[in-house]
Design a protein around this motif. Structure first.
Motif, PDB file in Angstrom:
ATOM      1  N   LEU A  91      36.585  35.680  33.314  1.00 55.86           N
ATOM      2  CA  LEU A  91      36.421  35.456  31.879  1.00 55.86           C
ATOM      3  C   LEU A  91      37.684  34.759  31.400  1.00 55.86           C
ATOM      4  N   ASN A  92      37.555  33.525  30.987  1.00 57.64           N
ATOM      5  CA  ASN A  92      38.735  32.750  30.625  1.00 57.64           C
ATOM      6  C   ASN A  92      39.386  33.272  29.346  1.00 57.64           C
ATOM      7  N   GLY A  93      40.721  33.300  29.363  1.00 57.90           N
ATOM      8  CA  GLY A  93      41.479  33.683  28.197  1.00 57.90           C
ATOM      9  C   GLY A  93      41.939  32.471  27.415  1.00 57.90           C
ATOM     10  N   LYS A  94      42.685  32.728  26.348  1.00 55.86           N
ATOM     11  CA  LYS A  94      43.191  31.637  25.517  1.00 55.86           C
ATOM     12  C   LYS A  94      44.171  30.774  26.298  1.00 55.86           C
ATOM     13  N   ASN A  95      45.005  31.420  27.111  1.00 53.61           N
ATOM     14  CA  ASN A  95      45.982  30.700  27.921  1.00 53.61           C
ATOM     15  C   ASN A  95      45.510  30.707  29.366  1.00 53.61           C
ATOM     16  N   LYS A  96      44.831  29.642  29.776  1.00 57.95           N
ATOM     17  CA  LYS A  96      44.285  29.582  31.128  1.00 57.95           C
ATOM     18  C   LYS A  96      45.359  29.439  32.198  1.00 57.95           C
ATOM     19  N   GLN A  97      46.559  29.047  31.801  1.00 61.24           N
ATOM     20  CA  GLN A  97      47.636  28.867  32.770  1.00 61.24           C
ATOM     21  C   GLN A  97      48.346  30.180  33.085  1.00 61.24           C
ATOM     22  N   ALA A  98      48.178  31.174  32.235  1.00 63.86           N
ATOM     23  CA  ALA A  98      48.847  32.459  32.457  1.00 63.86           C
ATOM     24  C   ALA A  98      48.192  33.201  33.616  1.00 63.86           C
ATOM     25  N   ALA A  99      48.993  33.956  34.358  1.00 66.58           N
ATOM     26  CA  ALA A  99      48.458  34.766  35.456  1.00 66.58           C
ATOM     27  C   ALA A  99      47.436  35.755  34.906  1.00 66.58           C
ATOM     28  N   PRO A 100      46.286  35.901  35.556  1.00 68.13           N
ATOM     29  CA  PRO A 100      45.220  36.751  35.015  1.00 68.13           C
ATOM     30  C   PRO A 100      45.469  38.235  35.255  1.00 68.13           C
ATOM     31  N   VAL A 101      44.773  39.043  34.494  1.00 66.89           N
ATOM     32  CA  VAL A 101      44.602  40.452  34.814  1.00 66.89           C
ATOM     33  C   VAL A 101      43.432  40.545  35.782  1.00 66.89           C
ATOM     34  N   MET A 102      43.538  41.412  36.772  1.00 67.37           N
ATOM     35  CA  MET A 102      42.495  41.505  37.794  1.00 67.37           C
ATOM     36  C   MET A 102      42.038  42.959  37.922  1.00 67.37           C
ATOM     37  N   SER A 103      40.728  43.140  38.091  1.00 59.02           N
ATOM     38  CA  SER A 103      40.176  44.475  38.300  1.00 59.02           C
ATOM     39  C   SER A 103      38.958  44.364  39.197  1.00 59.02           C
ATOM     40  N   GLY A 104      38.750  45.344  40.033  1.00 65.55           N
ATOM     41  CA  GLY A 104      37.585  45.314  40.917  1.00 65.55           C
ATOM     42  C   GLY A 104      37.726  46.299  42.049  1.00 65.55           C
ATOM     43  N   SER A 105      36.950  46.061  43.112  1.00 62.68           N
ATOM     44  CA  SER A 105      36.986  46.944  44.269  1.00 62.68           C
ATOM     45  C   SER A 105      36.192  46.278  45.392  1.00 62.68           C
ATOM     46  N   HIS A 106      35.299  47.002  46.042  1.00 62.36           N
ATOM     47  CA  HIS A 106      34.555  46.441  47.176  1.00 62.36           C
ATOM     48  C   HIS A 106      33.119  46.929  47.148  1.00 62.36           C
ATOM     49  N   ILE A 107      32.251  46.275  47.917  1.00 60.45           N
ATOM     50  CA  ILE A 107      30.846  46.674  47.972  1.00 60.45           C
ATOM     51  C   ILE A 107      30.399  47.001  49.391  1.00 60.45           C
ATOM     52  N   ASP A 108      31.284  46.855  50.391  1.00 59.85           N
ATOM     53  CA  ASP A 108      30.931  47.296  51.737  1.00 59.85           C
ATOM     54  C   ASP A 108      31.127  48.808  51.822  1.00 59.85           C
ATOM     55  N   SER A 109      30.483  49.429  52.793  1.00 60.42           N
ATOM     56  CA  SER A 109      30.488  50.889  52.868  1.00 60.42           C
ATOM     57  C   SER A 109      30.766  51.373  54.280  1.00 60.42           C
ATOM     58  N   GLN A 110      30.997  52.670  54.386  1.00 59.29           N
ATOM     59  CA  GLN A 110      30.987  53.347  55.675  1.00 59.29           C
ATOM     60  C   GLN A 110      29.529  53.568  56.090  1.00 59.29           C
ATOM     61  N   PRO A 111      29.259  53.896  57.362  1.00 62.31           N
ATOM     62  CA  PRO A 111      27.886  54.248  57.736  1.00 62.31           C
ATOM     63  C   PRO A 111      27.418  55.441  56.900  1.00 62.31           C
ATOM     64  N   ASN A 112      26.289  55.283  56.237  1.00 58.89           N
ATOM     65  CA  ASN A 112      25.768  56.316  55.340  1.00 58.89           C
ATOM     66  C   ASN A 112      26.844  56.736  54.332  1.00 58.89           C
ATOM     67  N   GLY A 113      27.502  55.742  53.762  1.00 60.30           N
ATOM     68  CA  GLY A 113      28.582  55.995  52.821  1.00 60.30           C
ATOM     69  C   GLY A 113      28.080  56.283  51.418  1.00 60.30           C
ATOM     70  N   GLY A 114      29.011  56.588  50.529  1.00 56.44           N
ATOM     71  CA  GLY A 114      28.669  56.896  49.146  1.00 56.44           C
ATOM     72  C   GLY A 114      28.261  55.642  48.386  1.00 56.44           C
ATOM     73  N   LYS A 115      27.251  55.758  47.554  1.00 52.97           N
ATOM     74  CA  LYS A 115      26.742  54.590  46.833  1.00 52.97           C
ATOM     75  C   LYS A 115      27.625  54.193  45.655  1.00 52.97           C
ATOM     76  N   PHE A 116      28.576  55.062  45.271  1.00 54.37           N
ATOM     77  CA  PHE A 116      29.483  54.723  44.174  1.00 54.37           C
ATOM     78  C   PHE A 116      30.857  54.289  44.664  1.00 54.37           C
ATOM     79  N   ASP A 117      31.159  54.555  45.939  1.00 53.64           N
ATOM     80  CA  ASP A 117      32.483  54.244  46.478  1.00 53.64           C
ATOM     81  C   ASP A 117      32.708  52.734  46.465  1.00 53.64           C
ATOM     82  N   GLY A 118      33.707  52.295  45.728  1.00 56.46           N
ATOM     83  CA  GLY A 118      33.992  50.869  45.637  1.00 56.46           C
ATOM     84  C   GLY A 118      33.099  50.175  44.627  1.00 56.46           C
TER      85      GLY A 118
END
Length: 341
Positions: free
Chosen positions: A96-123
């Motif tokens: 999501l672009n901010g007013k100052n596109k040259q400024a370093a962004p804020v980043m948030s997230g995680s992952h969508i891969d899992s362990q075998p029979n892993g938790g559906k909310f993990d990551g």
């Protein structure tokens, strides 16, 4: 038991003004657009991809299931008119672009891969929560000062290609892409081959470079232990992270017949492996009671009922927030292995 009536306090003009300022703040305006129903619905949609009978998911890095999950995330990001990009290891970024596109962004997230029979909310929760924040910001009519990236890190779990955290490590420069490309999964498939397949599916996405500056990184994650839930606390702030060390230990013995080989002559790889495991557990847990010790993988060969095992192979995962404890644990494990040769 003594009970008291709650105190009733008069609110002055200055307090009213302060409350009004809070209600008019950007934070409150954005938060009012967060949809619990939408967040939950997206989590449930992702949970169908790679779903297991027990209610979990098996969705490994660079698999067909992970590609389906990627397509769903890209579909949501496209609806929000976010800038979608990837990189040479197939991390995903939604900006999501901010007013100052040259400024370093804020980043948030995680992952969508899992362990075998892993938790559906993990990551997954961290990824969907980041997207929900971006949607709430857009719907509130707010443009942040700097850009905000929702990120999906590749192969965070390492359940197919070990070790894990490949995507975040490659982005941060902790591991080179070339080192990752040579790794094989348990079926002999090269990481390079699987990566090429995924990249060909998403070849239209623009690529960004590793190591681009990031202003701040925040990750929302479910509690994987029982502490907050037991204390009836809805949210906690992390003050430390469990550092980890992962080992693979192989014990080489000598195959023999179960009915004829005398016990005193045997070189039983399984018995020795069990002795090593018990000694590791005893020493480490006595030294560091708060350490987390897991041996989740164990294989023996030839794995036949009437044959003395000629080899045993097992994993050893140790976790502790203190680097010196991890270093000392590694030394002890090596010493135990050497003493059992």
């Amino acid at each position: 038991m003594v009970t008291t009536r709650p105190k009733v306090c008069a609110i002055g003009n200055s307090q009213r003004e302060h409350l009004k300022m809070l209600s008019d703040s950007v934070e409150v305006r954005v938060a009012s657009h967060v949809s619990e129903h939408r967040l939950w619905g997206r989590l449930m949609q992702l949970a169908k991809i790679g779903a297991t009978e027990s209610g979990g998911v098996s969705r490994f890095a660079l698999s067909e299931e992970e590609s389906l999950a990627r397509r769903l995330l890209i579909e949501w990001a496209s609806e929000l008119e976010l800038e979608i990009s990837t990189d040479d290891i197939s991390n995903l970024y939604f900006r999501l672009n901010g007013k100052n596109k040259q400024a370093a962004p804020v980043m948030s997230g995680s992952h969508i891969d899992s362990q075998p029979n892993g938790g559906k909310f993990d990551g997954t929760f961290g990824v969907v929560a980041a997207l929900e924040v971006l949607q709430a910001i857009r719907e509130s009519g707010t443009q942040p000062d700097r850009s905000i990236d929702a990120v999906v890190w590749l192969n965070e779990e390492g359940s197919r290609f070990s070790p894990g955290m490949m995507g975040s490590d490659a982005f941060s420069g902790r591991r080179s892409l070339d080192d990752c490309l040579r790794i094989k999964d348990s079926k002999g498939v090269l990481f390079a081959e699987a990566l090429e397949t995924t990249q060909s599916e998403f070849q239209s996405l623009p690529r960004r470079s590793f190591g681009e500056p990031v202003c701040h990184y925040v990750e929302a994650h479910i509690e994987q232990g029982p502490l907050l839930d037991a204390a009836v606390i809805p949210v906690g702030v992390v003050t430390g992270i469990q550092g980890s060390r992962r080992f693979r230990i192989r014990v080489i013995g000598e195959q023999a017949h179960a009915g004829t080989e005398p016990m005193e002559n045997r070189k039983d790889a399984l018995f020795t492996a069990v002795d090593v495991i018990q000694e590791i557990r005893s020493q480490l847990m006595n030294l560091y009671p708060e350490l987390k010790l897991t041996m989740g993988l164990f294989e023996i060969f030839p794995n036949a009922p009437s044959v003395v095992p000629s080899s045993a192979y097992f994993s050893n995962d140790i976790r502790h927030p203190n680097d010196s404890a991890l270093a000392e644990s590694r030394r002890i494990i090596g010493e135990i292995c050497d003493s059992n040769k």
